[in-house]
Design a protein around this motif. Sequence first.
Motif, PDB file in Angstrom:
ATOM      1  N   LEU A  32       0.826  -1.204   0.000  1.00 13.92           N
ATOM      2  CA  LEU A  32       0.000   0.000   0.000  1.00 13.92           C
ATOM      3  C   LEU A  32       0.863   1.258   0.000  1.00 13.92           C
ATOM      4  O   LEU A  32       0.578   2.211  -0.732  1.00 13.92           O
ATOM      5  CB  LEU A  32      -0.926  -0.001   1.218  1.00 13.92           C
ATOM      6  CG  LEU A  32      -1.938   1.125   1.309  1.00 13.92           C
ATOM      7  CD1 LEU A  32      -2.907   1.062   0.135  1.00 13.92           C
ATOM      8  CD2 LEU A  32      -2.686   1.047   2.606  1.00 13.92           C
ATOM      9  N   LEU A  33       1.935   1.268   0.788  1.00 11.44           N
ATOM     10  CA  LEU A  33       2.831   2.425   0.803  1.00 11.44           C
ATOM     11  C   LEU A  33       3.534   2.600  -0.534  1.00 11.44           C
ATOM     12  O   LEU A  33       3.723   3.735  -0.994  1.00 11.44           O
ATOM     13  CB  LEU A  33       3.850   2.281   1.932  1.00 11.44           C
ATOM     14  CG  LEU A  33       3.304   2.490   3.334  1.00 11.44           C
ATOM     15  CD1 LEU A  33       4.387   2.194   4.366  1.00 11.44           C
ATOM     16  CD2 LEU A  33       2.778   3.898   3.504  1.00 11.44           C
ATOM     17  N   MET A  34       3.916   1.519  -1.181  1.00 13.46           N
ATOM     18  CA  MET A  34       4.529   1.631  -2.506  1.00 13.46           C
ATOM     19  C   MET A  34       3.536   2.170  -3.524  1.00 13.46           C
ATOM     20  O   MET A  34       3.899   2.985  -4.382  1.00 13.46           O
ATOM     21  CB  MET A  34       5.075   0.278  -2.963  1.00 13.46           C
ATOM     22  CG  MET A  34       6.330  -0.140  -2.256  1.00 13.46           C
ATOM     23  SD  MET A  34       7.148  -1.586  -2.964  1.00 13.46           S
ATOM     24  CE  MET A  34       5.879  -2.829  -2.873  1.00 13.46           C
ATOM     25  N   ALA A  35       2.287   1.745  -3.445  1.00 16.40           N
ATOM     26  CA  ALA A  35       1.263   2.243  -4.363  1.00 16.40           C
ATOM     27  C   ALA A  35       1.043   3.746  -4.165  1.00 16.40           C
ATOM     28  O   ALA A  35       0.903   4.491  -5.142  1.00 16.40           O
ATOM     29  CB  ALA A  35      -0.041   1.486  -4.168  1.00 16.40           C
ATOM     30  N   ILE A  36       1.024   4.192  -2.924  1.00 13.10           N
ATOM     31  CA  ILE A  36       0.879   5.629  -2.654  1.00 13.10           C
ATOM     32  C   ILE A  36       2.079   6.390  -3.186  1.00 13.10           C
ATOM     33  O   ILE A  36       1.942   7.464  -3.782  1.00 13.10           O
ATOM     34  CB  ILE A  36       0.697   5.874  -1.143  1.00 13.10           C
ATOM     35  CG1 ILE A  36      -0.659   5.349  -0.687  1.00 13.10           C
ATOM     36  CG2 ILE A  36       0.826   7.354  -0.805  1.00 13.10           C
ATOM     37  CD1 ILE A  36      -0.842   5.336   0.813  1.00 13.10           C
ATOM     38  N   TYR A  37       3.274   5.833  -3.020  1.00 11.35           N
ATOM     39  CA  TYR A  37       4.486   6.486  -3.493  1.00 11.35           C
ATOM     40  C   TYR A  37       4.466   6.649  -5.015  1.00 11.35           C
ATOM     41  O   TYR A  37       4.754   7.713  -5.551  1.00 11.35           O
ATOM     42  CB  TYR A  37       5.714   5.683  -3.064  1.00 11.35           C
ATOM     43  CG  TYR A  37       7.001   6.217  -3.619  1.00 11.35           C
ATOM     44  CD1 TYR A  37       7.578   7.369  -3.103  1.00 11.35           C
ATOM     45  CD2 TYR A  37       7.653   5.569  -4.667  1.00 11.35           C
ATOM     46  CE1 TYR A  37       8.762   7.861  -3.614  1.00 11.35           C
ATOM     47  CE2 TYR A  37       8.832   6.046  -5.178  1.00 11.35           C
ATOM     48  CZ  TYR A  37       9.385   7.199  -4.648  1.00 11.35           C
ATOM     49  OH  TYR A  37      10.547   7.685  -5.163  1.00 11.35           O
ATOM     50  N   PHE A  38       4.114   5.582  -5.731  1.00 15.66           N
ATOM     51  CA  PHE A  38       4.092   5.657  -7.190  1.00 15.66           C
ATOM     52  C   PHE A  38       2.938   6.513  -7.699  1.00 15.66           C
ATOM     53  O   PHE A  38       3.061   7.159  -8.739  1.00 15.66           O
ATOM     54  CB  PHE A  38       4.049   4.262  -7.802  1.00 15.66           C
ATOM     55  CG  PHE A  38       5.344   3.518  -7.670  1.00 15.66           C
ATOM     56  CD1 PHE A  38       6.523   4.047  -8.174  1.00 15.66           C
ATOM     57  CD2 PHE A  38       5.389   2.298  -7.027  1.00 15.66           C
ATOM     58  CE1 PHE A  38       7.727   3.370  -8.056  1.00 15.66           C
ATOM     59  CE2 PHE A  38       6.589   1.614  -6.909  1.00 15.66           C
ATOM     60  CZ  PHE A  38       7.756   2.147  -7.419  1.00 15.66           C
ATOM     61  N   ALA A  39       1.820   6.538  -6.999  1.00 20.62           N
ATOM     62  CA  ALA A  39       0.698   7.372  -7.410  1.00 20.62           C
ATOM     63  C   ALA A  39       0.992   8.851  -7.172  1.00 20.62           C
ATOM     64  O   ALA A  39       0.476   9.715  -7.883  1.00 20.62           O
ATOM     65  CB  ALA A  39      -0.561   6.966  -6.659  1.00 20.62           C
ATOM     66  N   SER A  40       1.836   9.148  -6.222  1.00 29.70           N
ATOM     67  CA  SER A  40       2.134  10.544  -5.921  1.00 29.70           C
ATOM     68  C   SER A  40       3.084  11.160  -6.944  1.00 29.70           C
ATOM     69  O   SER A  40       3.259  12.369  -6.974  1.00 29.70           O
ATOM     70  CB  SER A  40       2.750  10.672  -4.533  1.00 29.70           C
ATOM     71  OG  SER A  40       4.030  10.067  -4.503  1.00 29.70           O
ATOM     72  N   ALA A  41       3.693  10.349  -7.789  1.00 30.28           N
ATOM     73  CA  ALA A  41       4.613  10.873  -8.791  1.00 30.28           C
ATOM     74  C   ALA A  41       3.876  11.445 -10.003  1.00 30.28           C
ATOM     75  O   ALA A  41       4.499  12.025 -10.877  1.00 30.28           O
ATOM     76  CB  ALA A  41       5.567   9.772  -9.235  1.00 30.28           C
ATOM     77  N   GLY A  42       2.574  11.318 -10.040  1.00 26.00           N
ATOM     78  CA  GLY A  42       1.803  11.819 -11.175  1.00 26.00           C
ATOM     79  C   GLY A  42       1.723  13.338 -11.193  1.00 26.00           C
ATOM     80  O   GLY A  42       2.062  14.029 -10.236  1.00 26.00           O
ATOM     81  N   GLY A  44       0.078  17.039 -11.194  1.00 24.54           N
ATOM     82  CA  GLY A  44      -1.006  17.670 -10.449  1.00 24.54           C
ATOM     83  C   GLY A  44      -1.022  17.344  -8.970  1.00 24.54           C
ATOM     84  O   GLY A  44      -1.935  17.743  -8.257  1.00 24.54           O
ATOM     85  N   VAL A  45      -0.038  16.633  -8.479  1.00 24.56           N
ATOM     86  CA  VAL A  45       0.034  16.294  -7.067  1.00 24.56           C
ATOM     87  C   VAL A  45       1.175  17.096  -6.448  1.00 24.56           C
ATOM     88  O   VAL A  45       2.331  16.939  -6.812  1.00 24.56           O
ATOM     89  CB  VAL A  45       0.267  14.781  -6.857  1.00 24.56           C
ATOM     90  CG1 VAL A  45       0.349  14.458  -5.377  1.00 24.56           C
ATOM     91  CG2 VAL A  45      -0.823  13.982  -7.515  1.00 24.56           C
ATOM     92  N   SER A  46       0.824  17.963  -5.529  1.00 24.78           N
ATOM     93  CA  SER A  46       1.849  18.798  -4.903  1.00 24.78           C
ATOM     94  C   SER A  46       2.399  18.133  -3.642  1.00 24.78           C
ATOM     95  O   SER A  46       1.836  17.173  -3.126  1.00 24.78           O
ATOM     96  CB  SER A  46       1.263  20.168  -4.555  1.00 24.78           C
ATOM     97  OG  SER A  46       0.277  20.021  -3.559  1.00 24.78           O
ATOM     98  N   ALA A  47       3.494  18.672  -3.150  1.00 21.34           N
ATOM     99  CA  ALA A  47       4.103  18.140  -1.932  1.00 21.34           C
ATOM    100  C   ALA A  47       3.184  18.325  -0.731  1.00 21.34           C
ATOM    101  O   ALA A  47       3.178  17.506   0.186  1.00 21.34           O
ATOM    102  CB  ALA A  47       5.437  18.815  -1.689  1.00 21.34           C
ATOM    103  N   GLU A  48       2.400  19.380  -0.736  1.00 19.95           N
ATOM    104  CA  GLU A  48       1.461  19.608   0.376  1.00 19.95           C
ATOM    105  C   GLU A  48       0.385  18.519   0.426  1.00 19.95           C
ATOM    106  O   GLU A  48      -0.007  18.080   1.508  1.00 19.95           O
ATOM    107  CB  GLU A  48       0.795  20.982   0.248  1.00 19.95           C
ATOM    108  CG  GLU A  48       1.739  22.143   0.458  1.00 19.95           C
ATOM    109  CD  GLU A  48       2.509  22.505  -0.816  1.00 19.95           C
ATOM    110  OE1 GLU A  48       2.104  22.054  -1.920  1.00 19.95           O
ATOM    111  OE2 GLU A  48       3.524  23.206  -0.693  1.00 19.95           O
ATOM    112  N   ASN A  49      -0.073  18.096  -0.731  1.00 21.92           N
ATOM    113  CA  ASN A  49      -1.085  17.021  -0.755  1.00 21.92           C
ATOM    114  C   ASN A  49      -0.519  15.724  -0.211  1.00 21.92           C
ATOM    115  O   ASN A  49      -1.201  14.989   0.509  1.00 21.92           O
ATOM    116  CB  ASN A  49      -1.580  16.800  -2.183  1.00 21.92           C
ATOM    117  CG  ASN A  49      -2.461  17.925  -2.668  1.00 21.92           C
ATOM    118  OD1 ASN A  49      -2.981  18.717  -1.878  1.00 21.92           O
ATOM    119  ND2 ASN A  49      -2.608  18.022  -3.975  1.00 21.92           N
TER     120      ASN A  49
END
Length: 57
Positions: A32-42, A44-49
């Motif tokens: 689950l943490l790996m999925a969140i990590y790879f999804a955050s690289a897209g 429109g996703v900022s560091a604050e999100n």
Amino acid sequence: MQIAHRANGVFAEQRAFDSWIMLGYAAFAAILLMAIYFASAGSGVSAENIAVLPVLP
């Protein structure tokens, strides 16, 4: 006396089974943490999100 010996065997088997359950939960959390990590690289996703993401349920 015979009941006590049988109960010790049952609890030992149950403890061995519990370790597999905990290993499954740990593996699921890592995936689950790996999925969140790879999804955050897209885009429109900022560091604050990403910073707020663990706080929200």
